[in-house]
Motif scaffolding. Sequence first.
Motif, PDB file in Angstrom:
ATOM      1  N   HIS A 113      70.697 -48.023  13.981  1.00 26.63           N
ATOM      2  CA  HIS A 113      71.898 -47.676  14.747  1.00 26.63           C
ATOM      3  C   HIS A 113      73.090 -47.431  13.828  1.00 26.63           C
ATOM      4  O   HIS A 113      74.187 -47.161  14.299  1.00 26.63           O
ATOM      5  CB  HIS A 113      72.223 -48.787  15.751  1.00 26.63           C
ATOM      6  CG  HIS A 113      71.517 -48.623  17.059  1.00 26.63           C
ATOM      7  ND1 HIS A 113      71.959 -49.186  18.230  1.00 26.63           N
ATOM      8  CD2 HIS A 113      70.395 -47.934  17.399  1.00 26.63           C
ATOM      9  CE1 HIS A 113      71.149 -48.873  19.225  1.00 26.63           C
ATOM     10  NE2 HIS A 113      70.187 -48.122  18.737  1.00 26.63           N
ATOM     11  N   THR A 114      72.855 -47.540  12.502  1.00 24.38           N
ATOM     12  CA  THR A 114      73.971 -47.348  11.560  1.00 24.38           C
ATOM     13  C   THR A 114      73.571 -46.400  10.431  1.00 24.38           C
ATOM     14  O   THR A 114      73.702 -45.191  10.559  1.00 24.38           O
ATOM     15  CB  THR A 114      74.435 -48.708  10.998  1.00 24.38           C
ATOM     16  OG1 THR A 114      73.303 -49.438  10.486  1.00 24.38           O
ATOM     17  CG2 THR A 114      75.102 -49.551  12.080  1.00 24.38           C
ATOM     18  N   THR A 115      73.057 -46.943   9.339  1.00 26.79           N
ATOM     19  CA  THR A 115      72.796 -46.130   8.150  1.00 26.79           C
ATOM     20  C   THR A 115      71.544 -45.270   8.262  1.00 26.79           C
ATOM     21  O   THR A 115      71.372 -44.328   7.471  1.00 26.79           O
ATOM     22  CB  THR A 115      72.659 -47.028   6.905  1.00 26.79           C
ATOM     23  OG1 THR A 115      71.609 -47.993   7.137  1.00 26.79           O
ATOM     24  CG2 THR A 115      73.964 -47.766   6.630  1.00 26.79           C
ATOM     25  N   ALA A 116      70.657 -45.570   9.180  1.00 26.64           N
ATOM     26  CA  ALA A 116      69.392 -44.831   9.293  1.00 26.64           C
ATOM     27  C   ALA A 116      69.259 -44.166  10.664  1.00 26.64           C
ATOM     28  O   ALA A 116      68.188 -44.206  11.274  1.00 26.64           O
ATOM     29  CB  ALA A 116      68.211 -45.760   9.021  1.00 26.64           C
ATOM     30  N   LYS A 117      70.320 -43.547  11.115  1.00 23.29           N
ATOM     31  CA  LYS A 117      70.295 -42.931  12.445  1.00 23.29           C
ATOM     32  C   LYS A 117      69.238 -41.840  12.568  1.00 23.29           C
ATOM     33  O   LYS A 117      68.684 -41.608  13.641  1.00 23.29           O
ATOM     34  CB  LYS A 117      71.680 -42.369  12.783  1.00 23.29           C
ATOM     35  CG  LYS A 117      72.712 -43.446  13.102  1.00 23.29           C
ATOM     36  CD  LYS A 117      74.044 -42.828  13.526  1.00 23.29           C
ATOM     37  CE  LYS A 117      75.048 -43.918  13.877  1.00 23.29           C
ATOM     38  NZ  LYS A 117      76.367 -43.356  14.276  1.00 23.29           N
ATOM     39  N   GLU A 118      68.977 -41.154  11.442  1.00 20.38           N
ATOM     40  CA  GLU A 118      67.962 -40.101  11.494  1.00 20.38           C
ATOM     41  C   GLU A 118      66.579 -40.670  11.807  1.00 20.38           C
ATOM     42  O   GLU A 118      65.745 -39.993  12.413  1.00 20.38           O
ATOM     43  CB  GLU A 118      67.941 -39.302  10.182  1.00 20.38           C
ATOM     44  CG  GLU A 118      67.615 -40.092   8.943  1.00 20.38           C
ATOM     45  CD  GLU A 118      68.833 -40.691   8.260  1.00 20.38           C
ATOM     46  OE1 GLU A 118      68.810 -40.814   7.022  1.00 20.38           O
ATOM     47  OE2 GLU A 118      69.804 -41.054   8.967  1.00 20.38           O
ATOM     48  N   PHE A 119      66.339 -41.904  11.402  1.00 20.76           N
ATOM     49  CA  PHE A 119      65.060 -42.561  11.699  1.00 20.76           C
ATOM     50  C   PHE A 119      64.981 -42.875  13.192  1.00 20.76           C
ATOM     51  O   PHE A 119      63.939 -42.676  13.827  1.00 20.76           O
ATOM     52  CB  PHE A 119      64.940 -43.827  10.861  1.00 20.76           C
ATOM     53  CG  PHE A 119      63.549 -44.395  10.741  1.00 20.76           C
ATOM     54  CD1 PHE A 119      62.434 -43.692  11.161  1.00 20.76           C
ATOM     55  CD2 PHE A 119      63.352 -45.654  10.170  1.00 20.76           C
ATOM     56  CE1 PHE A 119      61.153 -44.222  11.031  1.00 20.76           C
ATOM     57  CE2 PHE A 119      62.077 -46.183  10.031  1.00 20.76           C
ATOM     58  CZ  PHE A 119      60.983 -45.479  10.466  1.00 20.76           C
ATOM     59  N   ASP A 120      66.064 -43.365  13.750  1.00 21.61           N
ATOM     60  CA  ASP A 120      66.132 -43.659  15.178  1.00 21.61           C
ATOM     61  C   ASP A 120      65.949 -42.378  16.001  1.00 21.61           C
ATOM     62  O   ASP A 120      65.134 -42.327  16.929  1.00 21.61           O
ATOM     63  CB  ASP A 120      67.481 -44.308  15.502  1.00 21.61           C
ATOM     64  CG  ASP A 120      67.631 -44.683  16.967  1.00 21.61           C
ATOM     65  OD1 ASP A 120      66.695 -45.280  17.527  1.00 21.61           O
ATOM     66  OD2 ASP A 120      68.689 -44.382  17.549  1.00 21.61           O
ATOM     67  N   ILE A 121      66.688 -41.346  15.631  1.00 22.09           N
ATOM     68  CA  ILE A 121      66.620 -40.076  16.356  1.00 22.09           C
ATOM     69  C   ILE A 121      65.202 -39.502  16.317  1.00 22.09           C
ATOM     70  O   ILE A 121      64.627 -39.138  17.357  1.00 22.09           O
ATOM     71  CB  ILE A 121      67.613 -39.053  15.758  1.00 22.09           C
ATOM     72  CG1 ILE A 121      69.057 -39.498  16.015  1.00 22.09           C
ATOM     73  CG2 ILE A 121      67.375 -37.655  16.340  1.00 22.09           C
ATOM     74  CD1 ILE A 121      70.091 -38.725  15.197  1.00 22.09           C
ATOM     75  N   SER A 122      64.632 -39.437  15.122  1.00 20.66           N
ATOM     76  CA  SER A 122      63.307 -38.820  14.976  1.00 20.66           C
ATOM     77  C   SER A 122      62.213 -39.665  15.625  1.00 20.66           C
ATOM     78  O   SER A 122      61.242 -39.118  16.168  1.00 20.66           O
ATOM     79  CB  SER A 122      62.989 -38.567  13.500  1.00 20.66           C
ATOM     80  OG  SER A 122      63.066 -39.748  12.732  1.00 20.66           O
TER      81      SER A 122
END
Length: 287
Positions: A12-21
């Motif tokens: 939810h912070t530094t790795a938003k691309e991981f959450d999105i993908s």
Amino acid sequence: MKYSYYPGCSLHTTAKEFDISTKVVLRELGIDLKELDDWSCCGGSVASNVSHDVGMALAARNVVLAQQESRDLLASCSGCYNKSAKAAKALETETEKNKIAPILAEMGLSVSESNIRVRNVVDVLAHDIDIAPHIKKPLTGLKVACYYGCLLTRPQDITGWDSPVFPMAMDKIVETCGAQAVDFRSKTKCCGGPILETKKDVALDLTKKLLDEAKDLGADCIVLACPLCATNLELRQAEIEKKYNVSYSMPIIYITEIVGLALGMKPGKLGMHKHVVSPKRVLAKVN
């Protein structure tokens, strides 16, 4: 298939691309993710250093919330997965459960008799879904170094992977997507993330060795499932390049992004514009 989804703090912070993908790829593959209501930090970074029992209870809290939903708990972050899997195991052990339950009671929660499994997104992609029929854009010509890191596969009695030191699940996913998984011998070696603040020189040297091997193997990118490893390998690249007078420009890509590209998804939909080290060379190769 349905899972309770635990993103954890990093996604939810530094790795938003991981959450999105993670969300868009699993949805495309027919998996229903329901983000865990009122989830909280698993305490993976520092809590156990303060108190083993409190640290375990923080992770167990999310497991209990998933028990209430009667769904297995999916954690994309390898650190959250590791700590949550240990907590789930502890809740099945009478002596550990007796230590954790009173702390959970203070949080207004009680341990359920409904045992659930804690899963990682790599495990789910490798074993719960046949990705092959969904591939629309094979990643032909892309050479990938699959990096599992310290926490994804160890300890084996908790995680249950094919091998704690030389796993192949992520490699097989990459190859199903049409890319070539190079023979990355350092795939489970530490990147130095946990000691970055206390022993920075040692941490940077460990990170450099991973980047060196990936570069020597001709990898176009390093693929992983750990936000802490990604932070070290991506954000520290420029510092390592300057300190050692080397050059990498090595994209650090999450496994869900690789799968998403093979499914024919646009990079923007996968959140790939959020990377610090540009993934353009990867995108140019697969396009």
